[in-house]
Scaffold this motif. Structure first.
Motif, PDB file in Angstrom:
ATOM      1  N   PHE A  86     -10.374  -0.179   6.686  1.00  0.00           N
ATOM      2  CA  PHE A  86      -9.555  -0.389   5.493  1.00  0.00           C
ATOM      3  C   PHE A  86      -8.645   0.829   5.364  1.00  0.00           C
ATOM      4  O   PHE A  86      -9.083   1.964   5.571  1.00  0.00           O
ATOM      5  CB  PHE A  86     -10.482  -0.510   4.281  1.00  0.00           C
ATOM      6  N   VAL A  87      -7.360   0.622   5.048  1.00  0.00           N
ATOM      7  CA  VAL A  87      -6.401   1.721   4.972  1.00  0.00           C
ATOM      8  C   VAL A  87      -6.018   1.921   3.508  1.00  0.00           C
ATOM      9  O   VAL A  87      -5.172   1.187   2.977  1.00  0.00           O
ATOM     10  CB  VAL A  87      -5.158   1.431   5.831  1.00  0.00           C
ATOM     11  N   PRO A  88      -6.630   2.884   2.813  1.00  0.00           N
ATOM     12  CA  PRO A  88      -6.392   3.034   1.367  1.00  0.00           C
ATOM     13  C   PRO A  88      -4.930   3.218   0.992  1.00  0.00           C
ATOM     14  O   PRO A  88      -4.450   2.611   0.034  1.00  0.00           O
ATOM     15  CB  PRO A  88      -7.231   4.264   1.005  1.00  0.00           C
ATOM     16  N   ALA A  89      -4.198   4.036   1.740  1.00  0.00           N
ATOM     17  CA  ALA A  89      -2.799   4.292   1.385  1.00  0.00           C
ATOM     18  C   ALA A  89      -1.972   3.018   1.447  1.00  0.00           C
ATOM     19  O   ALA A  89      -1.077   2.804   0.616  1.00  0.00           O
ATOM     20  CB  ALA A  89      -2.217   5.355   2.319  1.00  0.00           C
ATOM     21  N   ALA A  90      -2.262   2.163   2.417  1.00  0.00           N
ATOM     22  CA  ALA A  90      -1.514   0.912   2.534  1.00  0.00           C
ATOM     23  C   ALA A  90      -1.815  -0.019   1.363  1.00  0.00           C
ATOM     24  O   ALA A  90      -0.929  -0.743   0.892  1.00  0.00           O
ATOM     25  CB  ALA A  90      -1.850   0.229   3.858  1.00  0.00           C
ATOM     26  N   ALA A  91      -3.055  -0.018   0.880  1.00  0.00           N
ATOM     27  CA  ALA A  91      -3.412  -0.857  -0.270  1.00  0.00           C
ATOM     28  C   ALA A  91      -2.669  -0.406  -1.519  1.00  0.00           C
ATOM     29  O   ALA A  91      -2.120  -1.232  -2.271  1.00  0.00           O
ATOM     30  CB  ALA A  91      -4.924  -0.809  -0.497  1.00  0.00           C
ATOM     31  N   VAL A  92      -2.631   0.892  -1.745  1.00  0.00           N
ATOM     32  CA  VAL A  92      -1.928   1.421  -2.922  1.00  0.00           C
ATOM     33  C   VAL A  92      -0.429   1.155  -2.806  1.00  0.00           C
ATOM     34  O   VAL A  92       0.242   0.801  -3.783  1.00  0.00           O
ATOM     35  CB  VAL A  92      -2.227   2.922  -3.085  1.00  0.00           C
ATOM     36  N   ASP A  93       0.115   1.309  -1.584  1.00  0.00           N
ATOM     37  CA  ASP A  93       1.540   1.037  -1.367  1.00  0.00           C
ATOM     38  C   ASP A  93       1.869  -0.424  -1.651  1.00  0.00           C
ATOM     39  O   ASP A  93       2.904  -0.738  -2.252  1.00  0.00           O
ATOM     40  CB  ASP A  93       1.911   1.392   0.073  1.00  0.00           C
ATOM     41  N   ALA A  94       0.980  -1.340  -1.239  1.00  0.00           N
ATOM     42  CA  ALA A  94       1.208  -2.761  -1.502  1.00  0.00           C
ATOM     43  C   ALA A  94       1.245  -3.033  -3.001  1.00  0.00           C
ATOM     44  O   ALA A  94       2.091  -3.796  -3.487  1.00  0.00           O
ATOM     45  CB  ALA A  94       0.124  -3.597  -0.833  1.00  0.00           C
ATOM     46  N   GLY A  95       0.339  -2.385  -3.751  1.00  0.00           N
ATOM     47  CA  GLY A  95       0.345  -2.557  -5.199  1.00  0.00           C
ATOM     48  C   GLY A  95       1.615  -2.026  -5.835  1.00  0.00           C
ATOM     49  O   GLY A  95       2.181  -2.649  -6.748  1.00  0.00           O
ATOM     50  N   TRP A  96       2.086  -0.892  -5.347  1.00  0.00           N
ATOM     51  CA  TRP A  96       3.313  -0.289  -5.884  1.00  0.00           C
ATOM     52  C   TRP A  96       4.502  -1.210  -5.632  1.00  0.00           C
ATOM     53  O   TRP A  96       5.321  -1.462  -6.516  1.00  0.00           O
ATOM     54  CB  TRP A  96       3.528   1.073  -5.230  1.00  0.00           C
ATOM     55  N   ARG A  97       4.585  -1.732  -4.399  1.00  0.00           N
ATOM     56  CA  ARG A  97       5.732  -2.573  -4.065  1.00  0.00           C
ATOM     57  C   ARG A  97       5.665  -3.923  -4.773  1.00  0.00           C
ATOM     58  O   ARG A  97       6.704  -4.505  -5.118  1.00  0.00           O
ATOM     59  CB  ARG A  97       5.824  -2.734  -2.555  1.00  0.00           C
ATOM     60  N   TRP A  98       4.453  -4.437  -4.990  1.00  0.00           N
ATOM     61  CA  TRP A  98       4.337  -5.674  -5.762  1.00  0.00           C
ATOM     62  C   TRP A  98       4.898  -5.471  -7.169  1.00  0.00           C
ATOM     63  O   TRP A  98       5.574  -6.348  -7.718  1.00  0.00           O
ATOM     64  CB  TRP A  98       2.872  -6.092  -5.836  1.00  0.00           C
ATOM     65  N   HIS A  99       4.643  -4.311  -7.741  1.00  0.00           N
ATOM     66  CA  HIS A  99       5.165  -4.005  -9.075  1.00  0.00           C
ATOM     67  C   HIS A  99       6.681  -3.854  -9.080  1.00  0.00           C
ATOM     68  O   HIS A  99       7.361  -4.398  -9.950  1.00  0.00           O
ATOM     69  CB  HIS A  99       4.559  -2.692  -9.573  1.00  0.00           C
ATOM     70  N   PHE A 100       7.222  -3.088  -8.127  1.00  0.00           N
ATOM     71  CA  PHE A 100       8.573  -2.566  -8.285  1.00  0.00           C
ATOM     72  C   PHE A 100       9.616  -3.135  -7.338  1.00  0.00           C
ATOM     73  O   PHE A 100      10.799  -2.936  -7.565  1.00  0.00           O
ATOM     74  CB  PHE A 100       8.546  -1.033  -8.148  1.00  0.00           C
ATOM     75  N   ASP A 101       9.235  -3.843  -6.283  1.00  0.00           N
ATOM     76  CA  ASP A 101      10.250  -4.491  -5.461  1.00  0.00           C
ATOM     77  C   ASP A 101      10.967  -5.552  -6.276  1.00  0.00           C
ATOM     78  O   ASP A 101      10.370  -6.170  -7.169  1.00  0.00           O
ATOM     79  CB  ASP A 101       9.600  -5.138  -4.235  1.00  0.00           C
ATOM     80  N   PRO A 102      12.227  -5.795  -6.011  1.00  0.00           N
ATOM     81  CA  PRO A 102      12.962  -6.804  -6.792  1.00  0.00           C
ATOM     82  C   PRO A 102      12.410  -8.205  -6.544  1.00  0.00           C
ATOM     83  O   PRO A 102      11.842  -8.482  -5.483  1.00  0.00           O
ATOM     84  CB  PRO A 102      14.405  -6.671  -6.267  1.00  0.00           C
ATOM     85  N   PRO A 103      12.587  -9.097  -7.509  1.00  0.00           N
ATOM     86  CA  PRO A 103      12.084 -10.472  -7.332  1.00  0.00           C
ATOM     87  C   PRO A 103      12.928 -11.253  -6.335  1.00  0.00           C
ATOM     88  O   PRO A 103      14.065 -10.870  -6.016  1.00  0.00           O
ATOM     89  CB  PRO A 103      12.203 -11.065  -8.745  1.00  0.00           C
ATOM     90  N   ASP A 104      12.369 -12.339  -5.850  1.00  0.00           N
ATOM     91  CA  ASP A 104      13.097 -13.247  -4.970  1.00  0.00           C
ATOM     92  C   ASP A 104      13.781 -14.294  -5.844  1.00  0.00           C
ATOM     93  O   ASP A 104      13.116 -15.040  -6.560  1.00  0.00           O
ATOM     94  CB  ASP A 104      12.130 -13.913  -3.987  1.00  0.00           C
ATOM     95  N   HIS A 105      15.099 -14.364  -5.773  1.00  0.00           N
ATOM     96  CA  HIS A 105      15.846 -15.183  -6.731  1.00  0.00           C
ATOM     97  C   HIS A 105      15.992 -16.638  -6.319  1.00  0.00           C
ATOM     98  O   HIS A 105      16.148 -17.507  -7.178  1.00  0.00           O
ATOM     99  CB  HIS A 105      17.232 -14.570  -6.961  1.00  0.00           C
ATOM    100  N   ASP A 106      15.960 -16.925  -5.035  1.00  0.00           N
ATOM    101  CA  ASP A 106      16.150 -18.317  -4.605  1.00  0.00           C
ATOM    102  C   ASP A 106      15.276 -18.566  -3.382  1.00  0.00           C
ATOM    103  O   ASP A 106      15.486 -17.991  -2.322  1.00  0.00           O
ATOM    104  CB  ASP A 106      17.613 -18.567  -4.269  1.00  0.00           C
ATOM    105  N   LEU A 107      14.295 -19.453  -3.527  1.00  0.00           N
ATOM    106  CA  LEU A 107      13.380 -19.759  -2.432  1.00  0.00           C
ATOM    107  C   LEU A 107      13.791 -21.010  -1.660  1.00  0.00           C
ATOM    108  O   LEU A 107      13.101 -21.396  -0.715  1.00  0.00           O
ATOM    109  CB  LEU A 107      11.954 -19.942  -2.960  1.00  0.00           C
ATOM    110  N   ALA A 108      14.887 -21.656  -2.048  1.00  0.00           N
ATOM    111  CA  ALA A 108      15.313 -22.877  -1.358  1.00  0.00           C
ATOM    112  C   ALA A 108      15.538 -22.598   0.125  1.00  0.00           C
ATOM    113  O   ALA A 108      16.043 -21.539   0.505  1.00  0.00           O
ATOM    114  CB  ALA A 108      16.588 -23.411  -1.991  1.00  0.00           C
TER     115      ALA A 108
END
Length: 445
Positions: free
Chosen positions: A128-150
């Motif tokens: 298990f890679v702790p830093a990668a887990a925390v990074d995933a949580g950070w990016r889930w919070h702060f990456d921009p949303p996906d505006h069109d999934l079509a």
């Protein structure tokens, strides 16, 4: 004096893409991609590329951006594993470990992971890679949303397809809770690879796409939990990460928070208190202001467990009270994946936390409630029975501990769950401390 190039893979890709004599152009394209995709202000220049070619590895999401720029120029996908960065190469399946930036990258990473997990392998010892887990949580919070999934693809996907997947998700959840994660996880991975991956690459509207990504996230989250229950922690982390990304694409923040709480639960199991607290707090904050009561109860319960592991008794009690109040408000109308969470699950968590805090007598006050489980919760019944036996052993009630331990061992025979086996091993160690009870303790090993 110039240093020699050490990253020959990146150099070869740059030459193939025509960037071998235009380092500054590559740097500009990477900076532009960062601004377009993530709103990042990047100021890379030719000197940056000079150091990338000599072994320096930029932080994510820059490797992903480099791969995207080179792939666009070459007209084919470029996996980040082919960029030659040594630090990324040290992590097996690095592409599925990181939180993808684009929708195309998310579909590609998920499909690759599903295909890999559909083929049983002997590499479950990966970490298990702790830093990668925390990074995933950070990016889930702060990456921009996906505006069109079509999307336009060869196969048309509609709401009937999505509903069929939801039915399958309910069935896989039931299999997991009745038989343990080791029972059907390969079957689920095969289903995702064979049926769901082509749908994600198909043709659908934005509205159908969001429902499709939502159910794909739930199925991937179930696969992740199965892998976690089977002690394949590398696979579990990767699947949780991709489920998190799919949930973000769907705009489903409550399920994303649930996945993040599962990552925290995995960190708790692996005795990583700092990471567990960060992830559980991020899950609570990320769920929004008014998640369904069952969702809120589950998130606060995970936070209480992380606080107990960290030895913070006041924070544990505060989080547990919040979970209890949320569960009191539950009217059964929350999302289907959260309806499993009952007062029995909360009581079991309270017991486990109080044992972590060396309070076995107080833990036993929750024992009766912890065992009031519906018939389908076979794994949880085995876990709570072993936990109750351990509390009795730590409190010095040896006869009760041995009797409950034998019952827990009987329940475990019908399950394929490494977590249940670990709970029985903890009980055996607690019983072994009492010389007069060595025989029952041995029988549980």
């Amino acid at each position: 004096m110039h240093k020699p190039i050490t990253n020959h893979q990146l150099h070869a890709l740059m030459a193939e893409a025509g960037y071998d004599r235009s380092h500054a152009a590559l740097a500009r394209q990477v900076s532009r991609a960062g601004a377009t995709r993530y709103g990042l202000v990047l100021r890379y220049d030719g000197a940056s590329v000079y150091w990338w070619l000599r072994g320096r590895c930029p932080e994510q999401p820059v490797p992903e951006l480099i791969a995207a720029v080179l792939g666009h120029r070459l007209g084919r996908p470029v996996p980040i594993a082919e960029l030659g960065f040594a630090r990324l190469a040290q992590v097996p399946d690095a592409e599925t470990l990181v939180f993808p930036g684009s929708l195309d990258a998310a579909v590609t990473a998920s499909a690759a992971l599903w295909a890999k997990l559909s083929r049983p392998s002997a590499d479950a010892a990966q970490p298990f890679v702790p830093a990668a887990a925390v990074d995933a949580g950070w990016r889930w919070h702060f990456d921009p949303p996906d505006h069109d999934l079509a999307r336009s693809g060869s196969r048309r996907v509609d709401t009937d397809d999505v509903e069929r997947l939801r039915t399958c998700q309910d069935q896989f959840l039931d299999l997991d809770r009745r038989h343990g994660g080791g029972h059907a996880r390969t079957f689920l991975a095969e289903f995702l690879s064979r049926d769901v991956a082509p749908m994600l690459r198909g043709s659908y509207t934005d509205a159908v796409g969001r429902e499709l990504f939502a159910v794909a996230a739930e199925l991937t989250g179930t696969l992740a939990f199965m892998a976690y229950d089977a002690a394949d922690h590398a696979a579990a982390q990767r699947a949780f990460t991709q489920a998190l990304r799919l949930a973000k694409a769907a705009g489903d923040r409550t399920y994303g928070a649930h996945v993040l709480a599962n990552l925290a639960t995995q960190a708790i199991f692996l005795n990583l208190p700092a990471e567990a607290v960060r992830l559980s707090r991020a899950a609570v904050e990320g769920a929004g202001r008014r998640p369904a009561p069952a969702v809120a109860a589950r998130l606060h319960t995970t936070d209480s467990t992380a606080c107990a592991l960290a030895g913070d008794l006041p924070a544990f009690r505060a989080a547990l009270r919040r979970a209890d109040r949320a569960l009191d408000r539950d009217d059964g109308t929350g999302p289907s994946w959260a309806r499993y969470f009952t007062p029995a699950h909360l009581a079991g968590t309270a017991m486990r936390c109080l044992l972590d805090l060396d309070r076995p007598a107080e833990a036993l006050t929750h024992a009766g409630q912890a065992l009031q489980l519906a018939p389908g919760n076979a794994r949880t019944r085995a876990l709570h029975t072993a936990l109750t036996a351990t509390a009795h052993a730590q409190a010095g009630h040896i006869d009760q501990a041995a009797a409950l331990g034998m019952r827990a061992a009987g329940l475990a025979r019908h399950l394929r769950s490494r977590r249940v086996q670990a709970r029985l091993a903890t009980l055996a160690r607690a019983l072994a401390k009492h010389q007069a009870c060595r025989r029952p303790a041995t029988s549980l090993k």
